[in-house]
Design a protein around this motif. Structure first.
Motif, mmCIF file in Angstrom:
data_model
loop_
_atom_site.group_PDB
_atom_site.id
_atom_site.type_symbol
_atom_site.label_atom_id
_atom_site.label_comp_id
_atom_site.label_asym_id
_atom_site.label_seq_id
_atom_site.Cartn_x
_atom_site.Cartn_y
_atom_site.Cartn_z
ATOM 1 N N UNK A 139 4.399 6.150 -5.180
ATOM 2 C CA UNK A 139 5.353 6.902 -6.073
ATOM 3 C C UNK A 139 5.252 6.268 -7.515
ATOM 4 N N UNK A 140 4.920 6.837 -8.262
ATOM 5 C CA UNK A 140 4.645 6.002 -9.487
ATOM 6 C C UNK A 140 5.943 5.599 -10.229
ATOM 7 N N UNK A 141 6.960 6.520 -10.300
ATOM 8 C CA UNK A 141 8.189 6.087 -11.155
ATOM 9 C C UNK A 141 8.772 4.858 -10.520
ATOM 10 N N UNK A 142 8.799 4.165 -9.393
ATOM 11 C CA UNK A 142 9.363 2.965 -9.150
ATOM 12 C C UNK A 142 8.659 1.797 -9.657
ATOM 13 N N UNK A 143 7.591 1.873 -10.179
ATOM 14 C CA UNK A 143 6.769 0.498 -10.625
ATOM 15 C C UNK A 143 7.096 0.153 -12.241
ATOM 16 N N UNK A 144 7.251 -0.854 -12.222
ATOM 17 C CA UNK A 144 7.369 -1.499 -13.687
ATOM 18 C C UNK A 144 6.464 -2.786 -13.996
ATOM 19 N N UNK A 145 5.666 -2.591 -15.275
ATOM 20 C CA UNK A 145 4.683 -3.154 -15.470
ATOM 21 C C UNK A 145 5.388 -4.924 -15.571
ATOM 22 N N UNK A 146 4.736 -5.652 -15.314
ATOM 23 C CA UNK A 146 5.219 -7.303 -15.281
ATOM 24 C C UNK A 146 4.224 -8.308 -14.768
ATOM 25 N N UNK A 147 4.776 -9.428 -14.029
ATOM 26 C CA UNK A 147 4.069 -10.487 -13.876
ATOM 27 C C UNK A 147 3.979 -10.840 -12.493
ATOM 28 N N UNK A 148 4.646 -10.059 -11.411
ATOM 29 C CA UNK A 148 4.682 -10.477 -10.196
ATOM 30 C C UNK A 148 3.627 -9.767 -9.246
ATOM 31 N N UNK A 149 2.734 -10.405 -8.670
ATOM 32 C CA UNK A 149 1.657 -9.711 -7.693
ATOM 33 C C UNK A 149 2.509 -9.530 -6.371
ATOM 34 N N UNK A 150 2.252 -8.291 -5.806
ATOM 35 C CA UNK A 150 2.808 -7.831 -4.542
ATOM 36 C C UNK A 150 1.971 -7.550 -3.524
ATOM 37 N N UNK A 151 1.655 -8.294 -2.414
ATOM 38 C CA UNK A 151 0.761 -8.072 -1.104
ATOM 39 C C UNK A 151 1.687 -7.786 0.012
ATOM 40 N N UNK A 152 1.342 -6.675 0.622
ATOM 41 C CA UNK A 152 2.263 -6.202 1.719
ATOM 42 C C UNK A 152 1.204 -5.886 3.146
ATOM 43 N N UNK A 153 1.832 -6.150 4.136
ATOM 44 C CA UNK A 153 1.108 -5.523 5.487
ATOM 45 C C UNK A 153 1.861 -4.293 5.743
ATOM 46 N N UNK A 154 2.945 -4.027 5.412
ATOM 47 C CA UNK A 154 3.738 -2.858 5.657
ATOM 48 C C UNK A 154 4.135 -1.802 4.614
ATOM 49 N N UNK A 155 3.820 -0.662 4.712
ATOM 50 C CA UNK A 155 3.493 0.287 3.881
ATOM 51 C C UNK A 155 4.971 0.696 3.219
ATOM 52 N N UNK A 156 6.003 0.788 4.008
ATOM 53 C CA UNK A 156 7.459 1.145 3.659
ATOM 54 C C UNK A 156 8.127 -0.044 2.914
ATOM 55 N N UNK A 157 7.771 -1.138 3.381
ATOM 56 C CA UNK A 157 8.477 -2.440 2.867
ATOM 57 C C UNK A 157 7.648 -2.854 1.449
ATOM 58 N N UNK A 158 6.675 -2.297 1.171
ATOM 59 C CA UNK A 158 5.995 -2.434 -0.066
ATOM 60 C C UNK A 158 7.248 -1.961 -1.257
ATOM 61 N N UNK A 159 7.778 -0.758 -0.969
ATOM 62 C CA UNK A 159 8.525 -0.131 -1.893
ATOM 63 C C UNK A 159 9.799 -1.051 -1.893
ATOM 64 N N UNK A 160 10.309 -1.724 -0.914
ATOM 65 C CA UNK A 160 11.432 -2.590 -0.748
ATOM 66 C C UNK A 160 11.118 -3.704 -1.833
ATOM 67 N N UNK A 161 9.978 -4.440 -1.633
ATOM 68 C CA UNK A 161 9.539 -5.628 -2.462
ATOM 69 C C UNK A 161 9.263 -5.106 -3.939
ATOM 70 N N UNK A 162 8.896 -3.956 -4.262
ATOM 71 C CA UNK A 162 8.782 -3.549 -5.676
ATOM 72 C C UNK A 162 10.245 -3.384 -6.257
ATOM 73 N N UNK A 163 11.027 -2.958 -5.457
ATOM 74 C CA UNK A 163 12.599 -2.686 -6.035
ATOM 75 C C UNK A 163 13.289 -3.936 -6.232
ATOM 76 N N UNK A 164 12.645 -5.039 -5.499
ATOM 77 C CA UNK A 164 13.261 -6.376 -5.455
ATOM 78 C C UNK A 164 12.644 -6.924 -7.066
ATOM 79 N N UNK A 165 11.589 -6.622 -7.217
ATOM 80 C CA UNK A 165 10.885 -7.166 -8.583
ATOM 81 C C UNK A 165 11.528 -6.715 -9.572
#
Lengths: 292, 400
Positions: A139-165
């Motif tokens: 989903x393109x609307x949740x992402x914000x340009x910045x400085x944290x790299x996110x790597x995930x082995x779980x599709x849905x938890x990637x969203x949770x990690x992005x929301x955290x950053x």
């Protein structure tokens, strides 16, 4: 900067005429992704959603400079589509399909060995560099340009990690889903390496899960690095009873039983900050006092 | 997908691996008839066909079934009917079935194969190195997973390559590990190669022959067999897909599968509906952190619409353990208002007698929030997984 894909990356969409592929390719184009060509099995088609289409990757690379592919072909066709991409020496392939047979993955892994291609996935939401390139179904609307790299082995938890950053205001340099499957094209190591080299990325968030041994190899790799950027890690599945993860019997028999607690300890021992709760990620990031 | 022993043996035989002669029987009289068809003189082995290991050491729940386990050696033809009658239509409990056990609806009758010695042979996939691995052990009839974690040295592990036969050096390693002299090398290599080609041809995730019997004639025989096939590859094995035995699966799991959902049961009291494996794990972990545990998780996967969510809620609500429901669905393309409509449709049909907390992330979130608020139902909307679980924990606490 970012890793693997940016606004200049020239992208091919394999299987562009499918419903999901059309929908997401349009979204990716709107996002700014430089999609230059597509492939399809449909004969006598020159263009689809405004993009020139070809019957094979080989034909597409004759007409266009291509750096990466987003592969939308269905699972049974992934092996052949990967073969095409590897033969055309594409640097990056993001494979979205869910349900690729594990024996096909064994063959794909041996094709990848010694090739010029890096495969992300299968069974992944893909890769996104905010405001630059979207190779996948994020989903393109949740992402914000910045400085944290996110790597995930779980599709849905990637969203949770992005929301955290996002909660920290630090945003993401690039977000990558490695794929949920037992065997994936690229594990953490290849991605950690690139994030460490990327000047824009200041810290990483790593999301792991109960099955497989990829977290172990990530720990070994990280411990051997000279210049380390901080990694905040979360491993899901501590509450999952052992009897429910028997699908990975092969790993257990050949490598021994590794629990979520073991994985957490391994990551902690090599200097990563391991959180027990995914919603603690933003707190740890805030404590790092990073300047984007 | 797992298949029964008799089906696995048929497949092994088709691939050139020796198995004892055997036939399936559904009634005691059929058992006697097929036993005589196999051989006029015993002994015979009667084997309960349920998908579980450790059948020999299992026990039947009913006293009528006697005190013997799920695998019985019978020497007199006159006793076949008696033993078959005890086993058929009774529930067998093994250390792998759980206390509920499994109903034995058919038995496999085999001629007794005389062997000099036995060993364990298995082939699995080692995902860490993307390789096929052969496992060999002298220990037979044991759970290989327990053995691998309790005594790692008792298993020999050999990496195999899909396109190649087992090498002479590898064969020698296996033979030495099993104390088999040089005269066994050729038949051993042939046996292992046939196992490997079966593994490849079938898209198997695991093949276990436990035990393999070695005869006086240096023949290797599969005395038991367990095959697990990659569900994702069943489209190219239509004949094998047909072997699926629905009786082996829980009713709710089957119902969920019809909708392409994945349903899992545990021993807690919270039912979770999520749209991804990771979210299920996250919910379970967080519930545990708040002192609660999960009764079941239903992964509705990917895209979610009104009907999907309504069906999911109905599956969860019919689990008697469930005292509270968490719905946690994330996705950029998710239209939250449709999920809210589904929740209303299900609760209007079957009522809502327990706390339900909903967390949705996607488009039209506020619309969904209002739909649930206006419904007058006791449904709480949460902004994050943690908030959802905190709220649910508080409500469950208040109910106790």
């Amino acid at each position: 900067m970012s890793i693997l894909a940016n606004k200049n990356t020239r992208v091919l969409v394999q299987g562009i005429t499918g419903t999901q592929a059309s929908f997401h390719s349009k979204k990716s184009l709107d996002y700014g992704t430089k999609i230059v060509a597509g492939t399809t099995l449909h004969k006598n088609l020159d263009k689809h959603i405004g993009i020139p289409v070809y019957s094979s990757v080989a034909d597409a690379v004759k007409e266009h400079e291509i750096d990466a592919s987003i592969m939308f072909v269905p699972a049974p066709m992934v092996k052949n589509a990967m073969k095409e991409a590897i033969e055309a020496e594409l640097k990056l392939v993001v494979t979205i399909a869910n349900g690729v047979p594990v024996h096909d993955m064994l063959e794909i892994k041996s094709m990848l060995k010694g090739s010029k291609t890096m495969m992300i996935g299968p069974n992944t939401p893909g890769l996104i560099t905010p405001e630059e390139a979207r190779l996948g179904i994020f989903p393109e609307n949740i992402h914000q340009k910045g400085c944290i790299g996110v790597i995930s082995r779980s599709s849905t938890l990637t969203y949770e990690a992005v929301l955290e950053t996002n909660r920290t205001g630090l945003g993401q340099s690039t977000v990558i889903g490695l794929g949920d499957d037992m065997i994936v094209g690229t594990d953490y190591r290849g991605i950690i390496k690139r994030f460490m080299e990327d000047t824009e990325t200041k810290a990483l968030v790593l999301i792991g899960k109960t099955d497989s041994l990829y977290e172990q190899t990530a720990a070994e790799y990280y411990s051997g690095l000279k210049n380390k950027k901080p990694i905040i890690a979360f491993i899901a599945g501590e509450a999952m009873p052992f009897s429910h993860i028997m699908g990975y019997a092969g790993d257990i028999i050949t490598r021994g039983r590794i629990t979520v607690q073991d994985k957490k300890k391994m990551l902690q021992n090599v200097g990563m900050t391991v959180v027990d709760n995914i919603t603690q990620i933003h707190e740890v990031l805030n404590e790092l006092d990073l300047v984007p | 997908m797992n298949i029964h022993e008799y089906q696995a043996k048929k497949i092994l035989a088709q691939n050139g691996i020796s198995v004892p002669n055997g036939k399936i029987a559904y009634t005691p009289s059929e058992a006697k008839r097929v036993a005589l068809e196999l051989t006029s003189r015993g002994p015979w082995v009667l084997k309960a066909q349920i998908q579980s290991g450790a059948r020999e050491n299992g026990h039947f729940i009913s006293h009528e079934a006697g005190h013997k386990g799920g695998i019985r050696l019978v020497t007199q033809i006159s006793n076949i009917t008696y033993e078959a009658n005890q086993m058929l239509n009774n529930v067998l409990v093994t250390e792998q079935t759980g206390p509920k056990g499994k109903l034995v609806s058919k038995i496999y009758i085999e001629t007794f194969a005389k062997t000099l010695r036995t060993f364990y042979a298995g082939i699995v996939i080692d995902s860490a190195i993307s390789s096929i691995t052969l496992l060999i052990s002298k220990e037979v009839n044991k759970d290989i997973i327990n053995l691998s974690t309790s005594d790692y040295t008792k298993i020999l592990r050999v990496n195999l390559f899909p396109q190649e036969n087992i090498s002479a050096i590898q064969t020698e390693r296996v033979a030495d590990f099993l104390d088999l002299d040089k005269t066994y090398h050729a038949p051993l290599a042939e046996f292992l190669n046939k196992m490997l080609s079966t593994f490849i041809n079938l898209d198997a995730k695991m093949i276990e022959i436990n035990p393999v019997g070695v005869t006086k004639e240096k023949e290797f025989i599969a005395l038991d067999a367990k095959i697990s096939i990659d569900d994702n590859a069943l489209y190219r094995h239509k004949d094998i897909a047909r072997l699926k035995d629905d009786y082996e699966e829980d009713e709710k799991v089957l119902k969920a599968k019809k909708y392409d959902f994945q349903y899992n049961e545990f021993d807690g009291n919270v039912g979770c509906i999520v749209n991804g494996d990771g979210l299920a794990l996250e919910a379970m972990d967080m519930l545990k952190n708040y002192g609660y545990s999960t009764a079941c998780t239903l992964n509705v996967k990917g895209g979610v619409d009104k009907d999907k969510i309504a069906t999911g809620i109905k599956i969860i609500m019919t689990n008697p353990r469930v005292e509270g429901i968490l719905i946690n669905i994330l996705g950029g393309f998710l239209r939250c208002n449709l999920v809210a409509d589904g929740i209303l449709a299900a609760t209007q049909e079957i009522g809502l007698t327990m706390p339900m907390i909903v967390r949705l992330e996607g488009t039209n979130k506020n619309e969904a929030k209002n739909i649930l608020k206006d419904s007058g139902l006791a449904i709480t909307f949460a902004e994050s997984t943690e908030e959802a679980i905190k709220t649910l924990a508080a409500k469950l606490e208040a109910n106790n």
